[in-house]
Write a protein that holds these residues in place. Structure first.
Motif, PDB file in Angstrom:
ATOM      1  N   ASN A   1       0.834  -1.180   0.067  1.00 27.99           N
ATOM      2  CA  ASN A   1       0.078   0.020   0.028  1.00 27.99           C
ATOM      3  C   ASN A   1       0.708   1.215  -0.055  1.00 27.99           C
ATOM      4  OD1 ASN A   1       1.008  -0.447   2.670  1.00 27.99           O
ATOM      5  ND2 ASN A   1      -0.995   0.156   3.384  1.00 27.99           N
ATOM      6  N   GLY A   2       2.058   1.286   0.447  1.00 26.14           N
ATOM      7  CA  GLY A   2       3.031   2.316   0.578  1.00 26.14           C
ATOM      8  C   GLY A   2       3.167   2.981  -0.851  1.00 26.14           C
ATOM      9  N   PHE A   3       3.326   2.045  -1.871  1.00 25.60           N
ATOM     10  CA  PHE A   3       3.394   2.503  -3.256  1.00 25.60           C
ATOM     11  C   PHE A   3       2.541   3.308  -3.848  1.00 25.60           C
ATOM     12  CE2 PHE A   3       3.057   1.483  -7.722  1.00 25.60           C
ATOM     13  CZ  PHE A   3       4.034   1.917  -8.149  1.00 25.60           C
ATOM     14  N   ALA A   4       1.055   2.905  -3.389  1.00 27.23           N
ATOM     15  CA  ALA A   4       0.183   3.670  -4.064  1.00 27.23           C
ATOM     16  C   ALA A   4      -0.080   5.041  -3.643  1.00 27.23           C
ATOM     17  CB  ALA A   4      -1.134   2.952  -3.540  1.00 27.23           C
ATOM     18  N   SER A   5       0.247   5.372  -2.436  1.00 29.58           N
ATOM     19  CA  SER A   5       0.085   6.841  -2.162  1.00 29.58           C
ATOM     20  C   SER A   5       1.456   7.589  -2.503  1.00 29.58           C
ATOM     21  CB  SER A   5      -0.330   6.737  -0.614  1.00 29.58           C
ATOM     22  OG  SER A   5       0.229   5.972   0.375  1.00 29.58           O
ATOM     23  N   LYS A   6       2.601   6.637  -2.059  1.00 28.02           N
ATOM     24  CA  LYS A   6       3.618   7.679  -2.630  1.00 28.02           C
ATOM     25  C   LYS A   6       3.787   7.998  -3.880  1.00 28.02           C
ATOM     26  CE  LYS A   6       6.845   6.080   1.012  1.00 28.02           C
ATOM     27  NZ  LYS A   6       7.943   5.363   1.595  1.00 28.02           N
ATOM     28  N   PHE A   7       3.297   7.004  -4.818  1.00 29.07           N
ATOM     29  CA  PHE A   7       3.468   7.409  -6.128  1.00 29.07           C
ATOM     30  C   PHE A   7       2.617   8.522  -6.476  1.00 29.07           C
ATOM     31  CE2 PHE A   7       2.926   6.310 -10.760  1.00 29.07           C
ATOM     32  CZ  PHE A   7       3.980   6.196 -11.249  1.00 29.07           C
ATOM     33  N   LEU A   8       1.360   8.721  -5.828  1.00 26.79           N
ATOM     34  CA  LEU A   8       0.520   9.823  -6.119  1.00 26.79           C
ATOM     35  C   LEU A   8       1.240  11.076  -5.565  1.00 26.79           C
ATOM     36  CD1 LEU A   8      -3.064   8.893  -4.983  1.00 26.79           C
ATOM     37  CD2 LEU A   8      -2.243   9.991  -7.113  1.00 26.79           C
ATOM     38  N   ILE A   9       2.041  10.815  -4.492  1.00 25.85           N
ATOM     39  CA  ILE A   9       2.651  12.351  -3.869  1.00 25.85           C
ATOM     40  C   ILE A   9       3.939  12.483  -4.834  1.00 25.85           C
ATOM     41  CG2 ILE A   9       4.012  12.990  -2.007  1.00 25.85           C
ATOM     42  CD1 ILE A   9       2.226  11.406  -0.379  1.00 25.85           C
ATOM     43  N   TYR A  10       4.721  11.592  -5.397  1.00 28.72           N
ATOM     44  CA  TYR A  10       5.713  12.012  -6.425  1.00 28.72           C
ATOM     45  C   TYR A  10       5.234  12.381  -7.530  1.00 28.72           C
ATOM     46  CZ  TYR A  10       8.277   7.914  -4.044  1.00 28.72           C
ATOM     47  OH  TYR A  10       8.857   7.347  -3.061  1.00 28.72           O
ATOM     48  N   GLU A  11       4.391  11.972  -8.171  1.00 27.03           N
ATOM     49  CA  GLU A  11       3.861  12.496  -9.532  1.00 27.03           C
ATOM     50  C   GLU A  11       3.318  13.881  -9.329  1.00 27.03           C
ATOM     51  OE1 GLU A  11       1.560   9.342 -12.285  1.00 27.03           O
ATOM     52  OE2 GLU A  11       0.578  10.312 -10.514  1.00 27.03           O
ATOM     53  N   THR A  12       2.586  14.427  -8.135  1.00 22.37           N
ATOM     54  CA  THR A  12       1.879  15.465  -8.101  1.00 22.37           C
ATOM     55  C   THR A  12       2.801  16.656  -7.381  1.00 22.37           C
ATOM     56  OG1 THR A  12       0.906  14.938  -5.960  1.00 22.37           O
ATOM     57  CG2 THR A  12      -0.312  14.674  -7.818  1.00 22.37           C
ATOM     58  N   SER A  13       3.695  16.291  -6.467  1.00 22.91           N
ATOM     59  CA  SER A  13       4.543  17.264  -5.845  1.00 22.91           C
ATOM     60  C   SER A  13       5.830  17.621  -7.012  1.00 22.91           C
ATOM     61  CB  SER A  13       5.317  16.776  -4.658  1.00 22.91           C
ATOM     62  OG  SER A  13       6.078  15.714  -5.019  1.00 22.91           O
ATOM     63  N   TYR A  14       6.099  16.745  -8.021  1.00 21.20           N
ATOM     64  CA  TYR A  14       6.862  17.297  -9.196  1.00 21.20           C
ATOM     65  C   TYR A  14       6.487  18.292  -9.849  1.00 21.20           C
ATOM     66  CZ  TYR A  14       9.770  16.770 -13.251  1.00 21.20           C
ATOM     67  OH  TYR A  14      10.920  17.097 -14.261  1.00 21.20           O
ATOM     68  N   GLN A  15       4.929  18.394  -9.883  1.00 27.06           N
ATOM     69  CA  GLN A  15       4.510  19.455 -10.930  1.00 27.06           C
ATOM     70  C   GLN A  15       4.496  20.826 -10.259  1.00 27.06           C
ATOM     71  OE1 GLN A  15       1.107  18.515 -13.159  1.00 27.06           O
ATOM     72  NE2 GLN A  15       1.316  16.253 -12.542  1.00 27.06           N
ATOM     73  N   LEU A  16       4.731  20.766  -8.685  1.00 19.93           N
ATOM     74  CA  LEU A  16       4.602  22.294  -7.956  1.00 19.93           C
ATOM     75  C   LEU A  16       6.132  22.569  -7.971  1.00 19.93           C
ATOM     76  CD1 LEU A  16       3.142  24.333  -6.455  1.00 19.93           C
ATOM     77  CD2 LEU A  16       3.820  23.062  -4.380  1.00 19.93           C
ATOM     78  N   SER A  17       7.214  21.576  -7.650  1.00 17.05           N
ATOM     79  CA  SER A  17       8.414  21.823  -7.654  1.00 17.05           C
ATOM     80  C   SER A  17       8.985  20.528  -7.449  1.00 17.05           C
ATOM     81  CB  SER A  17       8.832  22.688  -6.467  1.00 17.05           C
ATOM     82  OG  SER A  17      10.210  22.705  -6.305  1.00 17.05           O
TER      83      SER A  17
END
Lengths: 121, 517
Positions: free
Chosen positions: B411-427
C-alpha cells in the motif's frame, strides 16, 4: 492615557505571564519548576479568557433569582464556562506531570532536566 | 438510531473506559472487555462511514429537542455543541476505531504479565474517545477538550511501565509538549472568540475577515498542531514516546498524532478557508516543513541501534509525506486549473498516506514489540537468526518493510506514487527529496532485517518460540490490509479518500448546514 492602560491592564498582565511562563519552561533546569511554568501559562490563558468576557457594570450570568435590572445586562456565560473546564483539565495535567516527576526522581535520583537523559540518539 | 451515531460513538468507549477499572480482580476480563468495546465501536464507525457517504454530512446537536435541529427558535447563531461529521472526519474515525481494535487484540497477550491492566485498558479506551472527539467535533472549544483528553491518556500510557525510569521520562516529555500546545490552542480560541463571539468552526469560517489578530491566531494554531503532529523542528518527543509505549498502544498513539494533523488540515482548509490571499504561502510553508520532516527523520533513523527507536524516526519521516501532499494541494487551492490538474490528487495522496502509514507502521512497531517479547532486548546488535524461529513475525515484518519503502504491490507504493507525481509538478525538488527518502528508508530496513532475522542463530535464543496467537492474528490482519490496500488502491481511493479530499476542498458545503444564513 491613564484610562487606556487601566482598561488594558488584564491583557498586559496576560502578556507578562505568558513571557514568564515560556521563560520558565525554556530555561529552568528543575522539573518541578518546568511544571510551575506550565501552570503559569495556564493561569495566563485563563485570565485572558476571563478578561475577554468581562463587561463593566454587568451582572454575573446566573439566571435564577436574578434582579430585575440584570435583564439584558449580563456578561456572556461562555468564557466563564470555558475557564472552569480549562481549570479542571489543568489540574489533571499538573497532577500527572508531578506524578511523572516523582517517578523520575525515584529512578534517576535527580530532577535536573540536563541529567534526566537516558533516552537519546 | 442512525442519527444518534455521532454521539453514541463517543459514549460507548467512554462507558467502556469507566467500567474497565471495575473488572480489576477478574483475570483477563479487562482485556476481553476492551476487545468487545473497541469491536462495537469499529462496527459503529463503519455504519457512520456508510451513512456519511450515502447522505452527505451528518450534524448532531447536543441538548436540542431533535439532534438535527441546529438553531433554537429565535437564534441567528449556533449556540450548542455541534458534531459535524463529514467524509474526512468519518475517514479518521474509521482509522481510529480500527487501530484501537487491533491494539486491544494485540495487547491481550503482549502485556499479560504486567500489573494494573484494568487502568491500561481504561486509558486505551479514553485515548480512543479523545481521538474520536477531535475528529468528529465542529466546535473549537470541544476540540481543545478532546485534544487534552487524548494528550493526558496518551502520556499516561507512554509512562505505563513505571518501573522503568525511561518510560516516565518519555511520558513527561510528551505531556509537556501536549500541554503547551493545547494551552496555545486555547489561547488562540480565545482570540477568535473575542472577535466573533462564537466557537463553531463552520460559523466562524463565514465570519473571518483576516485582520492582524486572525493572523496571529492562525499562526499559533498552525504552530501548535504542527508541534503535536511531530513535524520538524518539534519532533524530539516522537521517538521517545513511541519507543517507550507498550506496542499494543502504538497504533492508537499513531492515530492520536494524526488527529492533530487532521486538526491542522481542518484549521487551514475549513476555519481559514475563505482567505484567498495568504493560503498559498501557508501551503508552501507546509510543503517545505514536510520535505524537511521526511528528510531529517530518515537520516536520524539510519544511525539507530534500538529497533523501535529506528521505526519511530521513520514515523516522523512519513508524517512529512502527508504534510507535503496536503501542502501541495493547499498551495494551489486558489488556482482552479492547477487544483484540477494535480492539487486534488496531491491531497488524495497525502490523505491516503495517513491510513496506509497507520497500517504499516503499526505492523512494524508490533513486530518490534514481538521481537522484544521473545528476546527481552531492543538492541539490534544483540539479535540474530530469528527468521526460522518466528516465521509469522518475519512475514509480517517483510510486508511492513516493503510497504513503508514504497515497493509495489504494497500500500505504501500507491500513496507515495501519487505524491511523487503531483509534488513534481509544483516543484521538482520536492519529488527528488521524497524519492531519496524512500531509498534511505529501504536501506535502513534492510539493516534491521539483516541483523534481527538473518545471520547465524544466537545461542541465547535457541529455544525461543513464535509469539502468542492473539499477537500473530493482529499482525496478520494488518499485513493482509497492507496487501489489500496495495492491490486495490482504486477502491479505497474512490470510496474513502476522494470524498474526504472533496470534504476539505468544498468549504461551502461545510458552512451551510441546518439552514444557517
Amino acid at each position: 492615557m491613564n484610562n487606556v492602560i487601566l482598561v488594558n491592564l488584564p491583557f498586559i498582565v496576560v502578556a507578562l505571564l505568558l513571557a514568564v511562563g515560556f521563560y520558565t519552561i525554556g530555561f529552568k533546569r528543575n522539573l518541578i519548576k518546568v511544571v510551575i511554568g506550565i501552570e503559569i501559562l495556564e493561569g495566563a490563558v485563563n485570565l485572558f479568557l476571563i478578561a475577554l468576557g468581562y463587561v463593566k457594570g454587568a451582572y454575573a450570568p446566573i439566571y435564577t433569582m436574578a434582579p430585575k435590572e440584570a435583564v439584558n445586562n449580563m456578561v456572556l456565560p461562555t468564557p466563564q464556562a470555558l475557564t472552569l473546564t480549562s481549570i479542571v483539565i489543568g489540574v489533571a495535567v499538573s497532577a500527572l506531570m508531578l506524578a511523572f516527576a516523582v517517578n523520575i526522581y525515584r529512578h534517576y535520583g535527580t530532577l535536573d532536566v540536563t541529567k534526566v537523559r537516558r533516552l537519546k540518539g | 438510531m442512525i442519527e444518534h451515531l455521532p454521539a453514541l460513538i463517543i459514549a460507548v468507549p467512554l462507558f467502556g473506559a469507566f467500567i474497565a477499572p471495575l473488572l480489576k480482580k477478574k483475570g483477563s476480563a479487562p482485556a476481553v472487555w476492551a476487545i468487545i468495546i473497541t469491536g462495537v465501536t469499529l462496527g459503529m464507525a463503519l455504519l457512520l462511514v456508510r451513512g456519511v457517504l450515502a447522505q452527505g454530512m451528518m450534524v448532531y446537536v447536543f441538548g436540542a429537542d431533535k439532534p438535527t435541529l441546529v438553531l433554537p427558535s429565535g437564534y441567528r447563531v449556533p449556540v450548542r455543541i455541534i458534531f459535524e461529521v463529514d467524509a474526512i472526519g468519518a475517514f479518521m474515525a474509521l482509522s481510529a476505531t480500527l487501530m484501537s481494535f487491533i491494539g486491544a487484540l494485540y495487547s491481550y497477550s503482549h502485556v499479560r504479565n504486567e500489573t494494573g491492566l484494568e487502568k491500561y485498558y481504561a486509558l486505551l479506551l479514553l485515548l480512543e474517545v479523545g481521538i474520536l472527539g477531535m475528529v468528529l467535533t465542529g466546535d473549537l472549544f470541544n476540540l481543545f477538550v478532546f485534544l487534552e483528553i487524548a494528550g493526558i491518556a496518551g502520556s499516561a500510557l507512554v509512562g505505563f511501565r513505571n518501573y522503568r525510569g525511561e518510560a516516565s521520562e518519555a511520558g513527561i516529555k510528551y505531556l509537556i509538549v501536549s500541554a503547551v500546545a493545547s494551552l496555545m490552542v486555547l489561547f488562540s480560541i480565545g482570540l477568535l472568540y473575542g472577535q466573533y463571539g462564537n466557537l463553531n468552526i463552520a460559523y466562524l469560517s463565514t465570519q473571518i475577515s483576516f485582520n492582524t489578530v486572525d493572523m496571529i491566531a492562525l499562526g499559533i494554531l498552525f504552530a501548535s498542531f504542527a508541534m503535536k503532529c511531530g513535524s520538524v523542528p518539534t519532533h524530539h518527543w516522537v521517538p521517545d514516546a513511541y519507543t517507550e509505549v507498550p506496542s499494543g498502544i502504538n497504533p492508537t498513539l499513531l492515530v492520536a498524532t494524526y488527529a492533530s494533523l487532521y486538526a491542522l488540515f481542518r484549521v487551514s482548509f475549513s476555519l481559514f478557508g475563505n482567505i484567498t490571499v495568504n493560503m498559498s504561502s501557508l501551503g508552501w510553508i507546509m510543503s517545505i516543513l514536510g520535505v524537511l520532516t521526511m528528510f531529517i527523520g530518515v537520516t536520524m533513523a539510519l544511525v539507530q541501534k534500538d529497533v523501535k527507536r529506528l521505526m519511530s524516526y521513520h514515523a516522523i519521516s512519513q508524517t512529512g509525506y502527508m504534510l507535503l501532499g496536503v501542502g501541495v494541494g493547499l498551495a494551489v487551492l486558489n488556482d482552479p486549473a492547477k487544483l484540477e490538474a494535480f492539487g486534488r490528487d496531491a491531497m488524495a495522496g497525502g490523505i491516503f498516506h495517513i491510513i496506509n502509514h497507520i497500517i504499516y507502521k503499526s505492523l512494524l512497531l508490533m513486530t518490534a514489540g514481538a521481537l522484544f517479547y521473545v528476546t527481552g532486548t531492543r538492541n539490534l546488535n544483540e539479535m540474530g537468526g530469528l527468521a526460522r524461529k518466528m516465521p509469522y513475525t518475519t512475514i509480517a515484518f517483510i510486508v511492513g518493510a516493503a510497504a513503508i519503502s514504497g515497493i509495489p504491490p504494497f500500500n505504501g507504493f500507491a500513496s507515495k506514487f501519487l505524491i511523487y507525481e503531483t509534488s513534481y509538478q509544483l516543484s521538482p525538488i520536492f519529488a527528488v527529496f521524497a524519492m531519496v527518502t524512500s531509498v534511505l528508508t529501504l536501506a535502513s530496513f534492510v539493516k534491521v532485517f539483516a541483523s534481527a532475522f538473518l545471520g547465524p542463530p544466537v545461542k541465547k535464543y535457541e529455544d525461543v518460540k513464535e509469539v502468542p496467537r492473539s499477537m500473530v492474528v493482529a499482525m496478520l490482519i494488518l499485513a493482509a490490509l497492507c496487501l489489500l490496500f496495495g492491490l486495490f488502491p482504486n477502491v479505497v481511493l474512490d470510496k474513502l479518500v476522494y470524498p474526504a479530499v472533496d470534504a476539505l476542498l468544498k468549504l461551502s458545503s461545510y458552512q451551510t448546514w441546518g439552514g444557517l444564513p
